[in-house]
Design a protein around this motif. Sequence first.
Motif, PDB file in Angstrom:
ATOM      1  N   LEU A 111       4.442 -55.781 -42.245  1.00  0.00           N
ATOM      2  CA  LEU A 111       3.367 -55.077 -42.927  1.00  0.00           C
ATOM      3  C   LEU A 111       2.113 -55.169 -42.083  1.00  0.00           C
ATOM      4  O   LEU A 111       1.600 -56.259 -41.816  1.00  0.00           O
ATOM      5  N   LEU A 112       1.618 -54.024 -41.631  1.00  0.00           N
ATOM      6  CA  LEU A 112       0.420 -53.965 -40.794  1.00  0.00           C
ATOM      7  C   LEU A 112      -0.735 -53.381 -41.599  1.00  0.00           C
ATOM      8  O   LEU A 112      -0.669 -52.234 -42.039  1.00  0.00           O
ATOM      9  N   LEU A 113      -1.773 -54.173 -41.801  1.00  0.00           N
ATOM     10  CA  LEU A 113      -2.981 -53.680 -42.451  1.00  0.00           C
ATOM     11  C   LEU A 113      -3.936 -53.193 -41.373  1.00  0.00           C
ATOM     12  O   LEU A 113      -4.376 -53.976 -40.525  1.00  0.00           O
ATOM     13  N   ILE A 114      -4.240 -51.909 -41.393  1.00  0.00           N
ATOM     14  CA  ILE A 114      -5.134 -51.334 -40.390  1.00  0.00           C
ATOM     15  C   ILE A 114      -6.441 -50.944 -41.059  1.00  0.00           C
ATOM     16  O   ILE A 114      -6.473 -50.015 -41.882  1.00  0.00           O
ATOM     17  N   PRO A 115      -7.536 -51.651 -40.754  1.00  0.00           N
ATOM     18  CA  PRO A 115      -8.822 -51.331 -41.383  1.00  0.00           C
ATOM     19  C   PRO A 115      -9.389 -50.010 -40.871  1.00  0.00           C
ATOM     20  O   PRO A 115      -9.254 -49.674 -39.684  1.00  0.00           O
ATOM     21  N   VAL A 116     -10.027 -49.273 -41.758  1.00  0.00           N
ATOM     22  CA  VAL A 116     -10.796 -48.103 -41.340  1.00  0.00           C
ATOM     23  C   VAL A 116     -12.059 -48.619 -40.659  1.00  0.00           C
ATOM     24  O   VAL A 116     -12.805 -49.412 -41.243  1.00  0.00           O
ATOM     25  N   PRO A 117     -12.320 -48.216 -39.406  1.00  0.00           N
ATOM     26  CA  PRO A 117     -13.437 -48.817 -38.665  1.00  0.00           C
ATOM     27  C   PRO A 117     -14.793 -48.275 -39.096  1.00  0.00           C
ATOM     28  O   PRO A 117     -14.921 -47.126 -39.503  1.00  0.00           O
ATOM     29  N   SER A 118     -15.789 -49.142 -39.007  1.00  0.00           N
ATOM     30  CA  SER A 118     -17.176 -48.718 -39.185  1.00  0.00           C
ATOM     31  C   SER A 118     -17.760 -48.387 -37.810  1.00  0.00           C
ATOM     32  O   SER A 118     -17.241 -48.821 -36.784  1.00  0.00           O
ATOM     33  N   ALA A 119     -18.835 -47.623 -37.802  1.00  0.00           N
ATOM     34  CA  ALA A 119     -19.518 -47.333 -36.544  1.00  0.00           C
ATOM     35  C   ALA A 119     -20.046 -48.635 -35.950  1.00  0.00           C
ATOM     36  O   ALA A 119     -20.450 -49.553 -36.669  1.00  0.00           O
ATOM     37  N   ALA A 154      -6.620 -51.544 -34.910  1.00  0.00           N
ATOM     38  CA  ALA A 154      -6.220 -50.633 -33.841  1.00  0.00           C
ATOM     39  C   ALA A 154      -7.009 -49.333 -33.810  1.00  0.00           C
ATOM     40  O   ALA A 154      -6.967 -48.604 -32.820  1.00  0.00           O
ATOM     41  N   LEU A 155      -7.707 -49.012 -34.883  1.00  0.00           N
ATOM     42  CA  LEU A 155      -8.447 -47.754 -34.935  1.00  0.00           C
ATOM     43  C   LEU A 155      -9.845 -47.920 -34.354  1.00  0.00           C
ATOM     44  O   LEU A 155     -10.493 -48.951 -34.545  1.00  0.00           O
ATOM     45  N   LEU A 180     -11.271 -40.365 -35.015  1.00  0.00           N
ATOM     46  CA  LEU A 180     -10.625 -41.660 -34.829  1.00  0.00           C
ATOM     47  C   LEU A 180      -9.414 -41.555 -33.914  1.00  0.00           C
ATOM     48  O   LEU A 180      -8.782 -40.498 -33.802  1.00  0.00           O
ATOM     49  N   GLU A 181      -9.083 -42.677 -33.287  1.00  0.00           N
ATOM     50  CA  GLU A 181      -7.883 -42.754 -32.458  1.00  0.00           C
ATOM     51  C   GLU A 181      -7.379 -44.189 -32.450  1.00  0.00           C
ATOM     52  O   GLU A 181      -8.120 -45.126 -32.776  1.00  0.00           O
ATOM     53  N   ILE A 182      -6.097 -44.347 -32.097  1.00  0.00           N
ATOM     54  CA  ILE A 182      -5.512 -45.673 -31.928  1.00  0.00           C
ATOM     55  C   ILE A 182      -5.804 -46.142 -30.512  1.00  0.00           C
ATOM     56  O   ILE A 182      -5.580 -45.422 -29.542  1.00  0.00           O
ATOM     57  N   LEU A 188       2.776 -51.515 -31.005  1.00  0.00           N
ATOM     58  CA  LEU A 188       2.809 -52.414 -32.150  1.00  0.00           C
ATOM     59  C   LEU A 188       3.067 -51.675 -33.461  1.00  0.00           C
ATOM     60  O   LEU A 188       3.365 -52.294 -34.473  1.00  0.00           O
ATOM     61  N   LEU A 189       2.929 -50.353 -33.438  1.00  0.00           N
ATOM     62  CA  LEU A 189       3.149 -49.575 -34.647  1.00  0.00           C
ATOM     63  C   LEU A 189       4.622 -49.315 -34.910  1.00  0.00           C
ATOM     64  O   LEU A 189       5.001 -48.976 -36.029  1.00  0.00           O
ATOM     65  N   ASP A 190       5.458 -49.476 -33.896  1.00  0.00           N
ATOM     66  CA  ASP A 190       6.877 -49.141 -34.017  1.00  0.00           C
ATOM     67  C   ASP A 190       7.551 -50.003 -35.077  1.00  0.00           C
ATOM     68  O   ASP A 190       7.563 -51.234 -34.990  1.00  0.00           O
TER      69      ASP A 190
END
Length: 239
Positions: A111-119, A154-155, A180-182, A188-190
């Motif tokens: 389980l990968l938790l990917i945060p939405v990035p802030s500026a 990663a974002l 946004l981009e990775i 690591l997403l695989d």
Amino acid sequence: MRGLWREFAGLVLPVGCAGCGRPRTELCEECRRSLCAGGGQTAGRRRGPRRVRPSPAPPGLPRVYAAAAYADAVRAVLLAHKERGALALAAPLGGALAGAVRGLQAGPGPLLLIPVPSARSAVAGRGHDPVRRIALAAARELRRGGSGARVLAALRQRRAVIDQAGLGARQRQLNLAGALEIAGACRLLDGGRVVLVDDLMTTGASLAEASRAVRAAGGRVTGAAVVAASPGAFEINWN
């Protein structure tokens, strides 16, 4: 340095509950429970994480679960953590976010938790990254429950965006489209179950753009989880 000072100040200065102001506690039990109320406080439904969807929903928005409605004590607690640096609130906020992740029932596997990035400018101005801090607390809570959850920051923003405050749903979509981009973590997403995480969902534009970026890098987005969402986004209000 600013974050360390805030943590020290929180230990030595008198505090009141971030949600209701009750003295000599950073978060009272009643306000702590409100973080896991789902749409119950506003919508009159059972407590616990609930499915949420803004109206109109932006294209590409994944399933989203929220721990609570963004109102009253919940709003005050989130703002205290994000804008006033009440860093000790990351633990209860992370617990609420972990509940929303569980609500997705994402299935077996990493389980990968990917945060939405802030500026970067927002992070620098606040002295900390609130969403990443909450995500790390959520991952710890999920691991205590037996999940192999971890945070993958990663974002990143690939271009500048304007402040979202005051923008409507369509304006937010245009502002964030392709933003946004990775960054350097595609392998690591695989095979991992990606759950996008954020502190708050209003129009859903940020989560939709984050989902697009992950999918463009070959990732599989299982869903998204947030601490809070606008009261009108809860299931009971769907047409």
